[in-house]
Design a protein around this motif. Structure first.
Motif, mmCIF file in Angstrom:
data_model
loop_
_atom_site.group_PDB
_atom_site.id
_atom_site.type_symbol
_atom_site.label_atom_id
_atom_site.label_comp_id
_atom_site.label_asym_id
_atom_site.label_seq_id
_atom_site.Cartn_x
_atom_site.Cartn_y
_atom_site.Cartn_z
ATOM 1 N N MET A 1 0.854 -1.207 0.000
ATOM 2 C CA MET A 1 0.000 0.000 0.000
ATOM 3 C C MET A 1 0.882 1.246 0.000
ATOM 4 N N PRO A 2 0.647 2.179 -0.919
ATOM 5 C CA PRO A 2 1.461 3.404 -0.951
ATOM 6 C C PRO A 2 1.251 4.234 0.313
ATOM 7 N N ILE A 3 2.341 4.867 0.756
ATOM 8 C CA ILE A 3 2.282 5.666 1.968
ATOM 9 C C ILE A 3 1.257 6.790 1.813
ATOM 10 N N GLY A 4 0.383 6.923 2.820
ATOM 11 C CA GLY A 4 -0.586 8.010 2.831
ATOM 12 C C GLY A 4 -1.917 7.672 2.204
ATOM 13 N N PHE A 5 -2.027 6.521 1.583
ATOM 14 C CA PHE A 5 -3.307 6.078 1.014
ATOM 15 C C PHE A 5 -3.853 4.937 1.861
ATOM 16 N N GLN A 6 -5.099 5.075 2.297
ATOM 17 C CA GLN A 6 -5.689 4.034 3.127
ATOM 18 C C GLN A 6 -7.211 4.113 3.053
ATOM 19 N N ILE A 7 -7.857 2.980 2.824
ATOM 20 C CA ILE A 7 -9.317 2.892 2.890
ATOM 21 C C ILE A 7 -9.654 1.759 3.840
ATOM 22 N N ASN A 8 -10.210 2.102 4.989
ATOM 23 C CA ASN A 8 -10.559 1.115 5.999
ATOM 24 C C ASN A 8 -12.016 0.682 5.864
ATOM 25 N N PRO A 9 -12.356 -0.477 6.431
ATOM 26 C CA PRO A 9 -13.761 -0.906 6.413
ATOM 27 C C PRO A 9 -14.652 0.092 7.133
ATOM 28 N N ARG A 10 -15.916 0.090 6.787
ATOM 29 C CA ARG A 10 -16.888 0.962 7.444
ATOM 30 C C ARG A 10 -17.039 0.590 8.907
ATOM 31 N N ALA A 11 -17.429 1.568 9.715
ATOM 32 C CA ALA A 11 -17.784 1.285 11.102
ATOM 33 C C ALA A 11 -19.026 0.391 11.133
ATOM 34 N N SER A 12 -19.186 -0.340 12.222
ATOM 35 C CA SER A 12 -20.359 -1.201 12.355
ATOM 36 C C SER A 12 -21.632 -0.369 12.312
ATOM 37 N N LYS A 13 -22.700 -0.973 11.864
ATOM 38 C CA LYS A 13 -23.978 -0.282 11.749
ATOM 39 C C LYS A 13 -24.457 0.210 13.115
ATOM 40 N N ILE A 14 -25.069 1.375 13.105
ATOM 41 C CA ILE A 14 -25.610 1.936 14.334
ATOM 42 C C ILE A 14 -27.079 1.573 14.461
ATOM 43 N N ASP A 15 -27.546 1.395 15.682
ATOM 44 C CA ASP A 15 -28.956 1.118 15.920
ATOM 45 C C ASP A 15 -29.766 2.330 15.466
ATOM 46 N N PRO A 16 -30.688 2.167 14.532
ATOM 47 C CA PRO A 16 -31.469 3.315 14.041
ATOM 48 C C PRO A 16 -32.189 4.074 15.143
ATOM 49 N N SER A 17 -32.601 3.373 16.197
ATOM 50 C CA SER A 17 -33.309 4.055 17.288
ATOM 51 C C SER A 17 -32.388 5.016 18.032
ATOM 52 N N LEU A 18 -31.098 4.698 18.093
ATOM 53 C CA LEU A 18 -30.141 5.596 18.744
ATOM 54 C C LEU A 18 -29.975 6.869 17.932
ATOM 55 N N LEU A 19 -29.912 6.710 16.634
ATOM 56 C CA LEU A 19 -29.813 7.881 15.767
ATOM 57 C C LEU A 19 -31.071 8.739 15.880
ATOM 58 N N GLU A 20 -32.226 8.108 15.861
ATOM 59 C CA GLU A 20 -33.489 8.838 15.911
ATOM 60 C C GLU A 20 -33.678 9.561 17.235
ATOM 61 N N ALA A 21 -32.994 9.103 18.283
ATOM 62 C CA ALA A 21 -33.118 9.755 19.590
ATOM 63 C C ALA A 21 -32.669 11.205 19.548
ATOM 64 N N PHE A 22 -31.865 11.574 18.548
ATOM 65 C CA PHE A 22 -31.368 12.948 18.438
ATOM 66 C C PHE A 22 -32.204 13.805 17.501
ATOM 67 N N ARG A 23 -33.133 13.200 16.795
ATOM 68 C CA ARG A 23 -33.898 13.974 15.818
ATOM 69 C C ARG A 23 -34.758 15.019 16.522
ATOM 70 N N GLY A 24 -34.684 16.247 16.024
ATOM 71 C CA GLY A 24 -35.497 17.323 16.577
ATOM 72 C C GLY A 24 -34.885 18.041 17.766
ATOM 73 N N ILE A 25 -33.714 17.611 18.215
ATOM 74 C CA ILE A 25 -33.049 18.301 19.323
ATOM 75 C C ILE A 25 -32.077 19.328 18.740
ATOM 76 N N PRO A 26 -32.211 20.605 19.081
ATOM 77 C CA PRO A 26 -31.295 21.617 18.549
ATOM 78 C C PRO A 26 -29.848 21.337 18.931
ATOM 79 N N ALA A 27 -28.929 21.663 18.049
ATOM 80 C CA ALA A 27 -27.506 21.441 18.313
ATOM 81 C C ALA A 27 -27.025 22.105 19.602
ATOM 82 N N PRO A 28 -27.474 23.343 19.946
ATOM 83 C CA PRO A 28 -27.007 23.936 21.198
ATOM 84 C C PRO A 28 -27.388 23.122 22.433
ATOM 85 N N ILE A 29 -28.556 22.495 22.406
ATOM 86 C CA ILE A 29 -28.973 21.702 23.557
ATOM 87 C C ILE A 29 -28.131 20.435 23.669
#
Length: 223
Positions: A1-29
């Motif tokens: 592999m040439p120095i400085g080039f790297q493609i790693n596997p994706r992170a494991s899938k996240i539970d959709p309910s965890l992601l949805e827990a943040f929907r509608g909450i303003p970033a400042p909060i």
């Protein structure tokens, strides 16, 4: 592999309910419930017309001024990904523009964050696809590399790990480490509930402001 080039596997899938827990909450909060210890991309400003961003980090570390690996990340993107590009904060060359935005939208990406510059800002500003950047320039990028995908990066002073939850609104963007997401979501939801009550008390005239004078008296001020 040439120095400085790297493609790693994706992170494991996240539970959709965890992601949805943040929907509608303003970033400042959300930010308030991260102990004010996270950079949160204070110098990464929204460039789109309006609306919020919520997704999972697909990270890119790019050589400043070069967007080859950012293009590859767009081709790898899956629906709900936020493409987070660490371009070293350099503003000499634009890393992202209209063509890349169209490609990202086609892939179903949830947004793009560039710790660097973008261009075609009039087109981006007229749309609702979330784009955050440190700056703007008309100068185009190089496409030589090197670069890395799915590595830990730094954007706007905040460390982002592949698979972190990325949120944003017109106040800015921030990353929530996956390991802390359950706790942050719960405390942010509780703060949002309290703030809704405060706003209602302002409207109906029952708001309690005694705490201001209590703090001033505790500091020795006669009020």
């Amino acid at each position: 592999m040439p120095i400085g080039f790297q493609i790693n596997p994706r992170a494991s899938k996240i539970d959709p309910s965890l992601l949805e827990a943040f929907r509608g909450i303003p970033a400042p909060i959300v930010s308030d419930n991260m102990s004010r210890m996270f950079g949160g991309g204070a110098d990464l400003r929204p460039r789109h017309r309006g609306g919020s961003m919520l997704g999972v980090a697909l990270t890119v570390r790019a050589r400043p001024g070069d967007n080859l690996m950012a293009h590859k990340a767009i081709d790898m993107a899956e629906p709900g990904d936020v493409i987070v590009i660490d371009a070293g904060g350099d503003l000499t060359n634009a890393i992202f523009g209209e063509i890349m935005m169209r490609l990202a939208i086609k892939r179903g990406a949830a947004g793009v964050v560039v710790d660097g510059a973008i261009r075609d800002c009039d087109v981006i500003a007229a749309g609702d696809f979330p784009v955050y950047s440190k700056g703007i320039t008309h100068r185009g990028p190089y496409k030589d590399g090197p670069g890395e995908i799915n590595v830990t990066v730094t954007v706007g002073g905040q460390t982002v790990t592949p698979g972190d939850i990325i949120i944003g609104d017109m106040d800015g963007m921030l990353a929530i480490p996956r390991h802390a997401a359950v706790q942050v979501a719960a405390s942010a939801r509780e703060q949002l509930r309290r703030e809704v009550e405060i706003l209602a008390s302002i409207d109906n005239g029952t708001v309690d402001r005694t705490w201001v004078d209590e703090i001033l008296r505790a500091k020795g001020l006669v009020v």
